[in-house]
Write a protein that holds these residues in place. Sequence first.
Motif, PDB file in Angstrom:
ATOM      1  N   ILE B 496       0.853  -1.185  -0.020  1.00  0.00           N
ATOM      2  CA  ILE B 496       0.058  -0.143  -0.032  1.00  0.00           C
ATOM      3  C   ILE B 496       1.006   1.299  -0.027  1.00  0.00           C
ATOM      4  O   ILE B 496       0.660   2.209  -0.700  1.00  0.00           O
ATOM      5  CB  ILE B 496      -0.871   0.270   1.329  1.00  0.00           C
ATOM      6  N   ALA B 497       1.799   1.139   0.737  1.00  0.00           N
ATOM      7  CA  ALA B 497       2.867   2.599   0.908  1.00  0.00           C
ATOM      8  C   ALA B 497       3.307   2.794  -0.502  1.00  0.00           C
ATOM      9  O   ALA B 497       3.625   3.880  -0.876  1.00  0.00           O
ATOM     10  CB  ALA B 497       3.734   2.122   2.026  1.00  0.00           C
ATOM     11  N   LYS B 498       3.704   1.581  -1.188  1.00  0.00           N
ATOM     12  CA  LYS B 498       4.253   1.890  -2.444  1.00  0.00           C
ATOM     13  C   LYS B 498       3.477   2.467  -3.574  1.00  0.00           C
ATOM     14  O   LYS B 498       3.613   3.393  -4.197  1.00  0.00           O
ATOM     15  CB  LYS B 498       4.997   0.448  -3.066  1.00  0.00           C
ATOM     16  N   LEU B 499       2.070   1.762  -3.448  1.00  0.00           N
ATOM     17  CA  LEU B 499       1.135   2.431  -4.337  1.00  0.00           C
ATOM     18  C   LEU B 499       0.971   3.866  -4.010  1.00  0.00           C
ATOM     19  O   LEU B 499       0.601   4.564  -5.120  1.00  0.00           O
ATOM     20  CB  LEU B 499      -0.180   1.551  -4.198  1.00  0.00           C
ATOM     21  N   ALA B 500       1.070   4.093  -2.826  1.00  0.00           N
ATOM     22  CA  ALA B 500       0.464   5.574  -2.517  1.00  0.00           C
ATOM     23  C   ALA B 500       1.777   6.504  -2.890  1.00  0.00           C
ATOM     24  O   ALA B 500       1.548   7.610  -3.446  1.00  0.00           O
ATOM     25  CB  ALA B 500       0.530   5.613  -0.959  1.00  0.00           C
ATOM     26  N   GLN B 501       2.911   6.035  -2.898  1.00  0.00           N
ATOM     27  CA  GLN B 501       4.080   6.854  -3.183  1.00  0.00           C
ATOM     28  C   GLN B 501       3.858   7.018  -4.800  1.00  0.00           C
ATOM     29  O   GLN B 501       4.327   7.968  -5.248  1.00  0.00           O
ATOM     30  CB  GLN B 501       5.154   5.949  -2.802  1.00  0.00           C
ATOM     31  N   ILE B 502       3.757   5.935  -5.563  1.00  0.00           N
ATOM     32  CA  ILE B 502       3.696   5.978  -6.848  1.00  0.00           C
ATOM     33  C   ILE B 502       2.309   6.965  -7.291  1.00  0.00           C
ATOM     34  O   ILE B 502       2.657   7.862  -8.257  1.00  0.00           O
ATOM     35  CB  ILE B 502       3.356   4.569  -7.582  1.00  0.00           C
ATOM     36  N   ARG B 503       1.461   6.648  -6.752  1.00  0.00           N
ATOM     37  CA  ARG B 503       0.100   7.720  -6.722  1.00  0.00           C
ATOM     38  C   ARG B 503       0.607   9.168  -6.749  1.00  0.00           C
ATOM     39  O   ARG B 503       0.421  10.132  -7.341  1.00  0.00           O
ATOM     40  CB  ARG B 503      -0.917   7.258  -5.902  1.00  0.00           C
ATOM     41  N   LYS B 504       1.361   9.340  -5.402  1.00  0.00           N
ATOM     42  CA  LYS B 504       1.900  10.673  -5.165  1.00  0.00           C
ATOM     43  C   LYS B 504       2.729  11.133  -6.093  1.00  0.00           C
ATOM     44  O   LYS B 504       2.438  12.556  -6.634  1.00  0.00           O
ATOM     45  CB  LYS B 504       2.324  10.542  -3.854  1.00  0.00           C
ATOM     46  N   GLN B 505       3.479  10.341  -6.690  1.00  0.00           N
ATOM     47  CA  GLN B 505       4.482  10.886  -7.653  1.00  0.00           C
ATOM     48  C   GLN B 505       4.233  11.201  -9.248  1.00  0.00           C
ATOM     49  O   GLN B 505       4.347  12.154  -9.505  1.00  0.00           O
ATOM     50  CB  GLN B 505       5.729   9.733  -7.825  1.00  0.00           C
ATOM     51  N   TYR B 506       3.187  10.388  -9.384  1.00  0.00           N
ATOM     52  CA  TYR B 506       2.782  10.475 -10.919  1.00  0.00           C
ATOM     53  C   TYR B 506       1.185  11.149 -11.023  1.00  0.00           C
ATOM     54  O   TYR B 506       0.385  10.489 -10.830  1.00  0.00           O
ATOM     55  CB  TYR B 506       2.562   9.194 -11.637  1.00  0.00           C
ATOM     56  N   ILE B 507       0.992  12.430 -11.289  1.00  0.00           N
ATOM     57  CA  ILE B 507       0.031  13.137 -11.409  1.00  0.00           C
ATOM     58  C   ILE B 507      -1.318  12.559 -12.385  1.00  0.00           C
ATOM     59  O   ILE B 507      -2.474  12.408 -11.933  1.00  0.00           O
ATOM     60  CB  ILE B 507       0.088  14.585 -11.828  1.00  0.00           C
ATOM     61  N   ALA B 508      -0.833  11.686 -13.149  1.00  0.00           N
ATOM     62  CA  ALA B 508      -1.598  10.889 -14.125  1.00  0.00           C
ATOM     63  C   ALA B 508      -2.523   9.986 -13.390  1.00  0.00           C
ATOM     64  O   ALA B 508      -3.712   9.823 -13.794  1.00  0.00           O
ATOM     65  CB  ALA B 508      -0.877  10.435 -15.231  1.00  0.00           C
ATOM     66  N   LEU B 509      -1.624   9.417 -12.326  1.00  0.00           N
ATOM     67  CA  LEU B 509      -2.522   8.289 -11.546  1.00  0.00           C
ATOM     68  C   LEU B 509      -3.534   9.046 -10.558  1.00  0.00           C
ATOM     69  O   LEU B 509      -4.331   8.116 -10.017  1.00  0.00           O
ATOM     70  CB  LEU B 509      -1.328   7.574 -10.937  1.00  0.00           C
ATOM     71  N   ARG B 510      -3.344  10.451 -10.334  1.00  0.00           N
ATOM     72  CA  ARG B 510      -4.271  10.853  -9.584  1.00  0.00           C
ATOM     73  C   ARG B 510      -5.553  11.562 -10.297  1.00  0.00           C
ATOM     74  O   ARG B 510      -6.682  11.548  -9.923  1.00  0.00           O
ATOM     75  CB  ARG B 510      -3.627  12.014  -8.614  1.00  0.00           C
ATOM     76  N   ARG B 511      -5.163  12.492 -11.334  1.00  0.00           N
ATOM     77  CA  ARG B 511      -6.062  13.298 -11.744  1.00  0.00           C
ATOM     78  C   ARG B 511      -6.297  13.317 -13.244  1.00  0.00           C
ATOM     79  O   ARG B 511      -7.150  13.675 -13.922  1.00  0.00           O
ATOM     80  CB  ARG B 511      -5.410  14.772 -11.880  1.00  0.00           C
ATOM     81  N   GLY B 512      -5.747  12.177 -13.795  1.00  0.00           N
ATOM     82  CA  GLY B 512      -5.929  11.719 -15.303  1.00  0.00           C
ATOM     83  C   GLY B 512      -7.159  11.168 -15.604  1.00  0.00           C
ATOM     84  O   GLY B 512      -7.861  10.693 -14.683  1.00  0.00           O
TER      85      GLY B 512
END
Lengths: 538, 618
Positions: B496-512
Amino acid sequence: MFRHRLCSSLLLAAAGVTSFSTLAHAQQQPGDTSAPVVPGATVTNPPPPVLAPLPARSPSLQTTQTNDGTTTTAPTEAPPTDRTTIGPSTRATDSLQATEKVDAPQSAAGGRFEFGSYGRVQVASDLRGGTGQPANVVSHGTRIDEDSYAELELRREDDFAHGIHTKVVATLALFAPFFHFNGQETQSLAVRNLYAQAQYGKLTMWVGSRMYRGDDIYLLDWWPLDNQNTYGGGLGWNFDDKNSVAIHAGMTRLDDPTYQYQQIQVVAPFGSGVTNVTTLDRPRLIESAKYTHLIIPKGQTAGVKLVAYGEGHEISAGTTTDTVTNTQQALPSDWGFMVGGEAAFFTGKRDTFLQIFLRHARGLAAYDPLSTPTTFGQDKTTQGANETVLAIGGNYEKDWFGILVGGYVRFFRDASASQTSLQKYDEGTMVLRPQVYIGDHWGVAVEGSYQERRYAETVDTSNTALVASEWRAGIIPYFSPAGRGSYKRPQFRLLYAVTARNEGARELYAPQDVFAQRAVEHYAGVGVEWWFNSSSYP
Amino acid sequence: MKRTSKSPFVFSFPLLAGLACLLPGVTTGGCVSIDSQDAKPIIATHVADWRDEVIYQILVDRFADGDVNNDYSISPGALAKYQGGDWKGIEDHLDYLQALGVTTLWISPVVRNISADANIDGYHGYWQENLSEINPYFGDMSSLREMTAAAHEAGMKVVLDIVCNHMGQVFFYDINKNGLPDVSVYGSGGPGSPLTQVSEYAPDYDPNGVQSYSSAGGSGRAPIIFINDPTVDRVLPGPGILGSAAAYHGKGQILSYDNINDQPDEEVMTGDFPGGLKDIATENEEVRATLADAFATWVEQADFDGFLIDTVKHVEHSFWTEFGNTVRQRLKAEGKNNFLMFGEAFDGDDILLGSYTQPGQLDSVFYFSQHYTVFQRVFEYAHDHTMQMGTDQIQTLWDAKTVNYGSIPQTDGVPIAPYKLLVNFLDNHDVPRFLYDSAGDLPALRNALTLNMMAEGIPCIYYGTEQEFNGGNDPANREVLWNTGFPTTGDTFTHIAKLAQIRKQYIALRRGDTKVIWSSTHVGTEQDAGIFAFERAGGDAGSAYGLVVMNTNDTQTSSTANGTATMTTTLKGKTVLVDVLDPAQAKYTVNSDSTLSLTLKPQTSMILIPQSAVSSGS
């Protein structure tokens, strides 16, 4: 007969004898948020100091009463026989000593029985059709509106060979209400003293269940420095007439199944049925030490009394059991200490004195042994809790005028992890009670006081701390058969007090309680207070 | 921010310090005082874009016990009773949550509850007794404020769980008019006279209102009598009109949960909730005003950033319009914007869920239809191919978002269209945990978490998921977290921590925006069995791009191809993608025709980011 209270306490401390009574400390102690603090609770405050004679058996101070009603206190080399007793005189003891070589030491003339008492009975109206109620918001508020209470003491005293004096003391305490008020034939009682004491030369020893304490502040009904109520024993040593030391060790074990004592039912080992097994038994051990030094210039009645005092408190680890699921929860060991002192100046005339107390307690010692801590740190100990008290008391009398003073500031912090808590607070009060004596037996006292407790708790609707405070004024016309003086008893009184309570004081009560709704309280009634010949109030 | 009350005393000047303490308005070193975190806050907007958040749902009683002094009547291990968790415990473990990658806390209700009923405790917070008073089992107002302030200081937000539909079991229906709450048996048991048990606490629903009756027959509406039992905090409810019969429908307990035309019927709307929880007459204007004021006041008291609103399907739509507008306008005037209100409707009907996000209503809902359709049928049932559904279920559901859910941001609400803002979750406190229904299938859990964290919307993680809790139905799914010791090294925690970190790092995965580029009906041994792939690109993410590919099949190594068909991306040929979920950061190159053939082992996923973006860290 009158003996100055401060001087008396010096001797008593050495003798292992308490100076003034307690009891109320069972309900009202550091960290205890009972009666005056938590709304809805009732208070039985401790009885006041009494200036009764003491069983001096060593070089002592003699206080005499002059014809004009004033008193003097002076060192004396010979123990006075200044009380009315049923038992033998000192000379009788001397004669007993003469026969020592022939017979085994024994009691002379069968000893004597004594009866002593402290008591107060008050009845008052709130002038609204209800009974007058105490309204304090601090731990030790003014006692003008305190509840009725009495102690009955039966005492056996004996003198033996070699100057040995013994006494066996049994004190029964009665708590209000009494039968004529509530119609209940049952009565709340407590055994406040049940101990024996022996005095042999400079050595004193006692063992038993005992109130054991030092000087009080009369207006607050409070013993701010030392106030023990334990099963135990003590030793005292009088170095001379100005220096003494006393030590004590005792224990308490309250019937609290989640803290100190629990019995659970188990299947009986034989036959059918159940039997009780003690699964939690961890008394609190308390040790105390007290050094008292008296300074009285030669030929003077005035002097200074200095006291150094300390306590240690320990409680062992244990487990409490959920009787439904039979699961156990560990209770860690705990400890604490208290250090403090007292400095008192007295004139030796007409009970005039001024005393200052300072004490600091940490951990378990911040909580009275007759109460269970209600809040803890995350490790479920009281480590981190602390209490600091600075208190003053005093009395001044001259001619037709007298004034009593009492006050303190106190800082209490529990061990809880929460930054806000009703068990973190600062509090204090100041009480003045001037009085005028009218003739030898009448008087009128007026009293004014202010008290405040500031909690580390936020008022929900504001950004401020919860502060409960109140002003109080009272008037007490009285009749004093024993003459003029703030400490003369018995005293028959008319009482009236009015208390103005702020919003914070009202917020301490449930909304349905009239104390949550009314800003002003009245207390009007009659009362009487007495004390005589009590070991607890020498 | 350090308060002074912990310092014991100013020894050098004790008298002066002491007297100063007691002077009105004066505080000095050593005196108790109220610091800024304990005081009523100046509320503010703390969130930029709710899609950047990772919500963590906390049942306060079960997360952490930070203060043993509010452990009133706890029964350790008995999950239907209070366990001792509190707000201080949350504050003490913000570092644990940050390590997990959580950015928003959703805490269970804070209002005073009926503390116990029929030997079950109100530890969950949904047995409301007074909406204006605090639940002392979890701390005091200061500790609540300290927790939210500490969260904000750590860059986190706090969402409050509220209930507008019902109160606790605060009254009984005096059916036989004897003034007592009875459980009676009627009938002789003979022909035409069946034995019927009637509880005056929770009688069956009657559309005409619960009726009084005796052997002589009916006698009109049964009186509503409020119970006074202060020993369990069951007293006259409040505030205001909530303490009167006028505030309740008084129709008895719901028996049927039928939806008609994708909307709840009247029984669901006006009946008491199971457990005898009394249904509030939310159509009453005074009631509406009272509820809006009570819950807006909590925001003002503790600076919450949003509401999760419980049981929204049991309340008429017009209420949400009025409630939403009232709360938003009041908070906006005080400086609190972007206040998220999302609703919980325990229902798999996607149209019903979407109806609460239509213009004027809520910003979002708890995506319950996805819970059933996707996480249960596709992921939880992976161990049973007779039950598992194909990934086309996901595409079908997602394709309906723009139809079923609101496409216009709510006025004065979160400035994002509701269909982009759905709250994704695997499980919660009302359903068995994922690992219970999946028979302990940890790879399925981690795969589902990947979808949960990468899907459009706001991911929500139920507390304890990171510690692989596997409880069944309530209360088994409400385990005590602190018994784990809060480890941060477990495989699921680190996943989960890794997923959250990836999500935080790549805007496409949050707002795309989302485009599904592969789904399959296959769940067996077919080439693409269990494969699902979707792009996150464009929209509010600009030119950023992400591609998520997963294999939901638990036995089959599958590919993004089926026969001659191969997954086609929107990328240009030769684009190199890096699997940022893979510790080895494996690279894959898009074919010149934009197709991409990938092979995934059972129950694994890839999160593919263009190499250029990985290199730049964005």
